[in-house]
Design a protein around this motif. Sequence first.
Motif, PDB file in Angstrom:
ATOM      1  N   ARG A 119       0.805  -1.174   0.004  1.00 18.63           N
ATOM      2  CA  ARG A 119      -0.010  -0.015  -0.074  1.00 18.63           C
ATOM      3  C   ARG A 119       0.885   1.163  -0.123  1.00 18.63           C
ATOM      4  NH1 ARG A 119      -4.415   1.746   4.549  1.00 18.63           N
ATOM      5  NH2 ARG A 119      -2.344   1.570   5.837  1.00 18.63           N
ATOM      6  N   ARG A 120       2.067   1.196   0.788  1.00 17.64           N
ATOM      7  CA  ARG A 120       2.906   2.479   0.824  1.00 17.64           C
ATOM      8  C   ARG A 120       3.480   2.738  -0.699  1.00 17.64           C
ATOM      9  NH1 ARG A 120       5.163   5.652   4.273  1.00 17.64           N
ATOM     10  NH2 ARG A 120       7.548   6.367   4.072  1.00 17.64           N
ATOM     11  N   PHE A 121       4.172   1.491  -1.111  1.00 17.60           N
ATOM     12  CA  PHE A 121       4.750   1.480  -2.482  1.00 17.60           C
ATOM     13  C   PHE A 121       3.642   2.043  -3.595  1.00 17.60           C
ATOM     14  CE2 PHE A 121       5.960  -0.101  -6.677  1.00 17.60           C
ATOM     15  CZ  PHE A 121       7.184   0.332  -6.575  1.00 17.60           C
ATOM     16  N   ALA A 122       2.383   1.665  -3.410  1.00 19.01           N
ATOM     17  CA  ALA A 122       1.392   2.171  -4.438  1.00 19.01           C
ATOM     18  C   ALA A 122       0.997   3.634  -4.511  1.00 19.01           C
ATOM     19  CB  ALA A 122       0.059   1.284  -4.235  1.00 19.01           C
ATOM     20  N   ARG A 123       1.222   4.097  -3.151  1.00 17.30           N
ATOM     21  CA  ARG A 123       0.816   5.698  -2.914  1.00 17.30           C
ATOM     22  C   ARG A 123       2.015   6.133  -3.508  1.00 17.30           C
ATOM     23  NH1 ARG A 123      -1.207   5.456   3.111  1.00 17.30           N
ATOM     24  NH2 ARG A 123      -3.306   4.736   2.945  1.00 17.30           N
ATOM     25  N   ILE A 124       3.245   5.727  -3.484  1.00 13.82           N
ATOM     26  CA  ILE A 124       4.350   6.585  -3.822  1.00 13.82           C
ATOM     27  C   ILE A 124       4.554   6.253  -5.380  1.00 13.82           C
ATOM     28  CG2 ILE A 124       7.053   6.423  -4.053  1.00 13.82           C
ATOM     29  CD1 ILE A 124       6.648   5.983  -0.913  1.00 13.82           C
ATOM     30  N   HIS A 125       4.324   5.115  -5.956  1.00 16.27           N
ATOM     31  CA  HIS A 125       4.428   4.846  -7.402  1.00 16.27           C
ATOM     32  C   HIS A 125       3.404   5.431  -8.160  1.00 16.27           C
ATOM     33  CE1 HIS A 125       3.430   1.784 -11.001  1.00 16.27           C
ATOM     34  NE2 HIS A 125       4.738   2.583 -11.253  1.00 16.27           N
ATOM     35  N   ARG A 126       2.147   5.452  -8.096  1.00 18.06           N
ATOM     36  CA  ARG A 126       1.098   6.224  -8.711  1.00 18.06           C
ATOM     37  C   ARG A 126      -0.400   5.813  -8.596  1.00 18.06           C
ATOM     38  NH1 ARG A 126      -0.041   4.305 -15.113  1.00 18.06           N
ATOM     39  NH2 ARG A 126      -0.061   2.156 -14.736  1.00 18.06           N
ATOM     40  N   ARG A 127      -1.174   6.595  -8.833  1.00 16.38           N
ATOM     41  CA  ARG A 127      -2.674   6.254  -8.660  1.00 16.38           C
ATOM     42  C   ARG A 127      -2.892   5.578  -9.839  1.00 16.38           C
ATOM     43  NH1 ARG A 127      -6.645   8.681  -5.799  1.00 16.38           N
ATOM     44  NH2 ARG A 127      -5.384  10.407  -5.095  1.00 16.38           N
ATOM     45  N   ARG A 326      10.202   6.947   2.178  1.00 17.90           N
ATOM     46  CA  ARG A 326       9.971   7.290   1.074  1.00 17.90           C
ATOM     47  C   ARG A 326      10.884   7.466  -0.136  1.00 17.90           C
ATOM     48  NH1 ARG A 326       5.155   9.336  -0.199  1.00 17.90           N
ATOM     49  NH2 ARG A 326       4.931  10.816  -2.108  1.00 17.90           N
ATOM     50  N   SER A 327      12.092   7.972   0.440  1.00 13.89           N
ATOM     51  CA  SER A 327      13.114   8.100  -0.735  1.00 13.89           C
ATOM     52  C   SER A 327      13.470   6.735  -1.237  1.00 13.89           C
ATOM     53  CB  SER A 327      14.231   8.882  -0.194  1.00 13.89           C
ATOM     54  OG  SER A 327      14.911   8.079   1.069  1.00 13.89           O
ATOM     55  N   ALA A 328      13.798   5.713  -0.290  1.00 10.17           N
ATOM     56  CA  ALA A 328      14.031   4.357  -0.778  1.00 10.17           C
ATOM     57  C   ALA A 328      12.986   3.920  -1.649  1.00 10.17           C
ATOM     58  CB  ALA A 328      14.163   3.447   0.297  1.00 10.17           C
ATOM     59  N   LEU A 329      11.876   3.890  -1.615  1.00 11.63           N
ATOM     60  CA  LEU A 329      10.610   3.513  -2.188  1.00 11.63           C
ATOM     61  C   LEU A 329      10.504   4.226  -3.490  1.00 11.63           C
ATOM     62  CD1 LEU A 329       7.916   2.544   0.309  1.00 11.63           C
ATOM     63  CD2 LEU A 329       9.569   0.798  -0.741  1.00 11.63           C
ATOM     64  N   GLY A 330      10.887   5.304  -3.532  1.00 10.55           N
ATOM     65  CA  GLY A 330      10.644   6.183  -4.530  1.00 10.55           C
ATOM     66  C   GLY A 330      11.831   5.954  -5.624  1.00 10.55           C
ATOM     67  N   ARG A 331      13.244   5.556  -5.205  1.00 10.49           N
ATOM     68  CA  ARG A 331      13.833   5.062  -5.937  1.00 10.49           C
ATOM     69  C   ARG A 331      13.799   3.952  -6.620  1.00 10.49           C
ATOM     70  NH1 ARG A 331      17.168   6.960  -1.814  1.00 10.49           N
ATOM     71  NH2 ARG A 331      17.549   4.934  -1.023  1.00 10.49           N
ATOM     72  N   ILE A 332      13.143   2.874  -5.800  1.00 14.09           N
ATOM     73  CA  ILE A 332      12.788   1.514  -6.547  1.00 14.09           C
ATOM     74  C   ILE A 332      11.538   1.640  -7.392  1.00 14.09           C
ATOM     75  CG2 ILE A 332      11.554  -0.681  -6.002  1.00 14.09           C
ATOM     76  CD1 ILE A 332      12.946  -0.566  -3.155  1.00 14.09           C
ATOM     77  N   ALA A 333      10.603   2.747  -7.199  1.00 12.00           N
ATOM     78  CA  ALA A 333       9.390   2.711  -7.994  1.00 12.00           C
ATOM     79  C   ALA A 333       9.909   3.381  -9.562  1.00 12.00           C
ATOM     80  CB  ALA A 333       8.339   3.748  -7.318  1.00 12.00           C
ATOM     81  N   ALA A 334      10.970   4.202  -9.487  1.00 13.68           N
ATOM     82  CA  ALA A 334      11.378   4.887 -10.581  1.00 13.68           C
ATOM     83  C   ALA A 334      12.532   3.852 -11.425  1.00 13.68           C
ATOM     84  CB  ALA A 334      12.157   6.199 -10.286  1.00 13.68           C
ATOM     85  N   SER A 335      12.951   2.937 -10.604  1.00  9.74           N
ATOM     86  CA  SER A 335      14.027   2.092 -11.389  1.00  9.74           C
ATOM     87  C   SER A 335      13.380   1.070 -12.442  1.00  9.74           C
ATOM     88  CB  SER A 335      14.683   1.184 -10.310  1.00  9.74           C
ATOM     89  OG  SER A 335      14.000   0.209  -9.619  1.00  9.74           O
ATOM     90  N   GLU A 336      14.120   0.518 -13.272  1.00 11.33           N
ATOM     91  CA  GLU A 336      13.674  -0.442 -14.383  1.00 11.33           C
ATOM     92  C   GLU A 336      13.232  -1.616 -13.725  1.00 11.33           C
ATOM     93  OE1 GLU A 336      15.191  -2.701 -18.405  1.00 11.33           O
ATOM     94  OE2 GLU A 336      16.287  -1.124 -17.392  1.00 11.33           O
ATOM     95  N   ALA A 337      14.074  -1.894 -12.610  1.00 10.81           N
ATOM     96  CA  ALA A 337      13.465  -3.262 -11.929  1.00 10.81           C
ATOM     97  C   ALA A 337      12.157  -3.005 -11.102  1.00 10.81           C
ATOM     98  CB  ALA A 337      14.513  -3.738 -10.926  1.00 10.81           C
TER      99      ALA A 337
END
Length: 450
Positions: A119-127, A326-337
Amino acid sequence: MSVRNLLDAAFAQPAVPATRGSGLTFTALSSGAWKEFLLGPGAGPGGSGSWDEQLAVLWKRVVAECGEAGRLAAEYDIDWELAPHEAKAVLALCGPDDVVIDVAAAALETQREQWERERRFARIHRRLPSDLSGLVPADVGALRSGLLDERDFRASTYAVQQDRAVRWLRALTGTAAYLSAAHMVPAALALDVVTTAPLDEGTRDSLRLPAPWSFITHEAVPLRAAQADDDELAALIEAGVCVGPEPVILGGLLAAQPDGRLDTTSGFLLISSLDATGKRCQVLQPASYGDHGGGRVLYGYAAQLAFARWTPPPVLPAPGPRPMSRSALGRIAASEAGQAGGFHGVRVLDFAPPPEEPPQERPAPTGSRGPLVVGTWRRAHWKPGVRIGIRDSDGRLVGPVYKDGAVEGLTFTRERRFFTRARVRPDLPLAPTTPVYRIPSPAAEQGRRR
């Protein structure tokens, strides 16, 4: 919005927007075209072999697999296997000193950490987009975490009887979804996977799933497409399948037996619709395996899981000292993997078109039948016995596959392969649609004569 209203809208007239409530819940299944789509004709609760009795069997299994059964034994000396699961849903137990143990809340609690992570990742990734277009593997977390909310983890008094079935099913499907291995079908294959032709008996018997629980997702496919016969499906394809407020299928949840064989006790279809506020909600709705609409969809998913190739989840970049920040999850969400589903362990369907076979010799038409004047659509299907050439270590064929000298086991093997939908005789136009004329009312006819 109840699943009953949701499915009634798919098979009858759409509900008036003002009468549609917010949210999406389960409902007991008793009658209607939507019930036949999910469970097949003649099925319903209350009798031997009914869907609620089958779900009780899966509930018994889920509580054991999530670890709650072991905790009951260790802390309260309660043997979960002795509870009467096949007779009714066991949502709560009485422990020592009359302590009431909410089994549903406890089972979900074992998966709470995973739910909060997604749920936290989804909020950071996108709606999620309202039309569910352009989904990527990283969106699986939003789809799965959206099955539950904070209230599901709280202990209940079970004072309202009609709420018990809803809670039981949410606890069962929510826990099982987080015990499952996640899979995603690319957008281009979603319609074909959902509308796959019925499997032959040999293919059904050969189904072996890759995990005890498998969660499969894809872009939205209108529920009416899964129910359509060949002519109706061809019309939908030609018109262009669009997704609006109508109910759609987003995937499913399938179980396997200990030896990997498909567990046909019950499956679940991930169904979604827009509520009155425009918010998209989704539920995992029970569905039976069989030759009805929902049953065919489940078998289609099982065949993909059993026979298709799936790319393994990619390796994520190092999260750093605070992996849930939030910063760590943001980096993961923006990464290709991260976009490829590494955070959720998503496997993506890797489809390669089957090899072309030499055309079959067909006898000339006999009788009064004339030449074909229209083309048709052939729906997606699994074909057993497709010849696959054997290759050496350098990737070269070791011998012929179809010509003289082809030897099974030496130059080729046979496998089941998935064929996507295709136009038969694309050089010919499709059959014209049947014209429909509106009969004028007497009042309108009289008005034109004045």
